[in-house]
Write an enzyme that holds these catalytic residues in place. Structure first.
Site, PDB file in Angstrom:
ATOM      1  N   LYS A 235       0.838  -1.208   0.000  1.00  0.00           N
ATOM      2  CA  LYS A 235       0.000   0.000   0.000  1.00  0.00           C
ATOM      3  C   LYS A 235       0.865   1.247   0.000  1.00  0.00           C
ATOM      4  O   LYS A 235       1.875   1.273   0.689  1.00  0.00           O
ATOM      5  CB  LYS A 235      -0.845  -0.004   1.277  1.00  0.00           C
ATOM      6  CG  LYS A 235      -1.585   1.270   1.534  1.00  0.00           C
ATOM      7  CD  LYS A 235      -1.313   1.883   2.923  1.00  0.00           C
ATOM      8  CE  LYS A 235       0.051   2.455   3.081  1.00  0.00           C
ATOM      9  NZ  LYS A 235       0.244   3.299   4.263  1.00  0.00           N
ATOM     10  N   THR A 236       0.581   2.226  -0.732  1.00  0.00           N
ATOM     11  CA  THR A 236       1.033   3.613  -0.579  1.00  0.00           C
ATOM     12  C   THR A 236       0.741   4.387  -1.859  1.00  0.00           C
ATOM     13  O   THR A 236       1.038   3.899  -2.962  1.00  0.00           O
ATOM     14  CB  THR A 236       2.521   3.785  -0.207  1.00  0.00           C
ATOM     15  OG1 THR A 236       2.816   5.187  -0.182  1.00  0.00           O
ATOM     16  CG2 THR A 236       3.502   3.125  -1.154  1.00  0.00           C
TER      17      THR A 236
HETATM   18  P1  FBP Z   1       2.630   6.021   3.458  1.00  0.00           P
HETATM   19  O1  FBP Z   1       4.017   5.871   2.935  1.00  0.00           O
HETATM   20  O2  FBP Z   1       2.476   5.584   4.852  1.00  0.00           O
HETATM   21  O3  FBP Z   1       1.634   5.368   2.538  1.00  0.00           O
HETATM   22  O4  FBP Z   1       2.221   7.576   3.448  1.00  0.00           O
HETATM   23  C1  FBP Z   1       2.554   8.380   2.395  1.00  0.00           C
HETATM   24  C2  FBP Z   1       2.152   9.814   2.577  1.00  0.00           C
HETATM   25  O5  FBP Z   1       0.871  10.046   2.013  1.00  0.00           O
HETATM   26  C3  FBP Z   1       3.206  10.703   1.932  1.00  0.00           C
HETATM   27  O6  FBP Z   1       2.922  10.914   0.578  1.00  0.00           O
HETATM   28  C4  FBP Z   1       3.147  11.944   2.788  1.00  0.00           C
HETATM   29  O7  FBP Z   1       4.383  12.606   2.817  1.00  0.00           O
HETATM   30  C5  FBP Z   1       2.818  11.416   4.136  1.00  0.00           C
HETATM   31  O8  FBP Z   1       2.108  10.208   3.940  1.00  0.00           O
HETATM   32  C6  FBP Z   1       2.009  12.366   4.975  1.00  0.00           C
HETATM   33  O9  FBP Z   1       1.898  11.853   6.239  1.00  0.00           O
HETATM   34  P2  FBP Z   1       0.746  12.235   7.254  1.00  0.00           P
HETATM   35  O10 FBP Z   1      -0.474  11.485   6.823  1.00  0.00           O
HETATM   36  O11 FBP Z   1       1.253  11.733   8.549  1.00  0.00           O
HETATM   37  O12 FBP Z   1       0.546  13.707   7.171  1.00  0.00           O
END
Ligand code: FBP
Length: 550
Positions: free
Chosen positions: A199-200
């Site tokens: 996931k991401t």
């Molecule tokens: P994941 O790697 O956990 O999927 O999260 C990615 C993300 O959406 C990044 O693109 C972004 O920098 C970060 O999360 C933002 O984090 P938060 O939700 O803690 O503000």
């Protein structure tokens, strides 16, 4: 639950599945695997889960009811469209294996496992979440599972609930932790298998066997719709340059995909900036050249895409940020002295004095607001939170300064800018057909991996540019994706992050066209995601995936 008209209709959508998963399924074992690098070290660290074979699920076998067992599921990290469908697919797969199987959801991310906070996910409960965006079914969190006390607490609740396997839905770090957990449970005979799901929205968890992380498709389509709308506005009013920062903590896959979908006048790719060792000023000069040329053609408008992680890829900024991280680390004497100053000007000059000569020059050249952001915002690990740095404003300000410098040489350009940041707008969107189908299958496959007794595997669906019926479901040992990297001063086994490859087809396709897009307005307006209609509109995977698999 209050539902929109779209949600009501969309809940009836039956995700398309690989043919192999529709009837009776059997497992085929492939070749034994090796890690992508550092084989000896990884093998020693994962004696029970290293070298396992790739597996594929194919049609066949008997359609018999298997033994009863329970499973726990965890959503980890940032939201990504499709997470609810992973859970729906997992549930349907488990109850197909045996209708008495139960699924528990740990609440608020990995901390739910450690703190024993959970709910049972029944068929009625899941019904409301099918084909919806968000992670609100059980919530998510960023607690890292990394020490044995947490693992033991997890095993305790699993044993209490009769849970034989955990499914961890997360990015590269969460799946690395899933692998360590799988190894720990195997080594200590805890009787709990662990399966990961990729996931991401950032799109940086992919490799030879994992074609895409889920959520990337939908998020990019949402951002591209918004970018297209802005482009059309820019092209109508012809008076603004729009600077759009796009989410993606580190890699620039999102920016690249949105550029391929919309054809902007300018798009930075952090990995290229790093490779070319570009300074901030060089980037600004390049952008100013385009602004000037377009203005000379009577086009005093434009759209520039900026990846969120950019500042950490500009070599001079990288050094500056790492010096600041050390100087401002909690408890560090410089950090204490820094906090004792009242005014931001005093703080700024104090930092300038403490930095190395090169970094203090860079820091002094930054607009005051950005300089302040770099010293204020730290995450729990002491790192700058890049999503809070307004790189888009920084670039606008530097462009304005550069244009002012050009005036004495006779270059006078009308420049008016708007800034935007697209990130949270896309992370919980209703999943595109691709993500709805892909996620459902990922979850379904996770149930089959568990049923086959596997642990330390990531659920995998390949051949994703073909129609869903031809997708290839299987499992990949997570150790296969690992290498050793320095993290917080120590060498650790981690899943290799997939950054944008400058020799890859998506970047090459972009690089071949960008000069043309810069000067000749070539905007494409993708419009909103379509859930019903011609397959070319509704089911198309990302341009990135299409180019990578061509
Ligand atoms: P994941 O790697 O956990 O999927 O999260 C990615 C993300 O959406 C990044 O693109 C972004 O920098 C970060 O999360 C933002 O984090 P938060 O939700 O803690 O503000």
């Amino acid at each position: 639950m209050n539902k929109s008209a779209l949600q009501i209709e969309r809940s009836k959508y039956a995700p398309k599945m690989p043919k192999a998963l529709v009837g009776a399924v059997q497992l085929e074992e492939g070749k034994a695997t090796d890690s992508v690098a550092d084989q000896q070290e990884i093998k020693e660290l994962f004696p029970n889960t290293y070298g396992m074979p790739l597996v594929t699920f194919v049609e066949g076998g008997a359609n018999e009811t298997g033994p009863t067992f329970n499973v726990g599921v965890i959503l980890s990290g940032g939201q990504a469209p499709g997470g609810h469908n992973v859970i729906a697919g997992l549930f349907d797969g488990l109850t197909k294996l045996n209708p008495a199987n139960k699924l528990y959801g740990f609440l608020g991310g990995p901390s739910g496992l450690v703190d024993h906070k959970y709910i049972e996910l029944t068929s009625e409960f899941i019904e409301d979440y099918r084909n919806t965006g968000g992670f609100d079914i059980i919530g998510s969190g960023r607690t890292k599972l990394e020490d044995s006390k947490q693992y033991d607490k997890g095993a305790e609740i699993c044993n209490q609930l009769g849970i034989k396997a955990l499914v961890i839905i997360g990015g590269d770090d969460s799946n690395t932790n899933a692998c360590v957990l799988a190894e720990y449970y195997a080594q200590n005979n805890k009787g709990v298998q662990v399966i990961g799901c990729p996931k991401t929205i950032d799109g940086d968890l992919k490799n030879e066997m994992i074609e895409a992380s889920f959520g990337f498709d939908t998020a990019c389509k949402v951002y591209s719709e918004l970018i297209g709308n802005i482009m059309r506005d820019a092209n109508s009013a012809k008076k603004y340059w729009h600077f759009i920062k796009l989410m993606g903590r580190s890699a620039s896959h999102i920016g690249l995909e949105c550029a391929l979908q919309t054809k902007p006048n300018f798009c930075l790719i952090s990995e290229e900036v790093e490779e070319k060792k570009q300074t901030l000023q060089q980037i600004v000069n390049e952008l100013v050249d385009i602004i000037v040329k377009r203005s000379q053609n009577g086009e005093t408008f434009g759209v520039a895409l900026i990846p969120e992680g950019l500042v950490e890829f500009i070599p001079e900024m990288k050094v500056l940020i790492s010096e600041l991280n050390t100087l401002l680390a909690e408890g560090h004497e410089t950090a204490i002295e820094f906090q004792s100053f009242q005014s931001s000007t005093e703080k700024r000059y104090f930092i300038i004095r403490k930095l190395s000569e090169a970094s203090s020059k860079v820091y002094a050249s930054l607009p005051e607001g950005i300089a302040r952001q770099l010293t204020l915002d730290r995450d729990p690990h002491g790192n700058v939170q890049v999503s809070r740095i307004e790189t888009e404003r920084l670039l606008i300000e530097m462009v304005e300064n550069r244009l002012a410098e050009l005036v004495p040489s006779g270059i006078k350009v009308k420049f008016s800018a708007q800034n935007h940041f697209f990130g949270y707008e896309g992370r919980c969107a209703a999943p595109s057909n691709f993500d709805a189908d892909y996620c459902y299958s990922l979850g379904f496959v996770a149930s089959l991996l568990i049923g086959s007794g596997k642990t330390g595997y990531m659920s995998s669906i390949r051949n994703t540019t073909a129609p869903a019926a031809e997708w290839i479901p299987g499992g990949v040992p997570i150790t296969m994706m690992m290498n050793m990297e320095r993290r917080h001063g120590h060498m650790k086994p981690v899943i290799q992050k997939a950054l944008v490859r400058l020799d890859g087809a998506p970047f090459k396709a972009f690089a071949a066209e960008r000069e043309n897009w810069a000067i000749h307005t070539s905007y494409v307006y993708p419009g909103p995601i379509q859930y019903w209609g011609p397959s070319t509109v509704c089911d198309a995977p990302t341009k990135t995936l299409q180019l990578e698999k061509a």
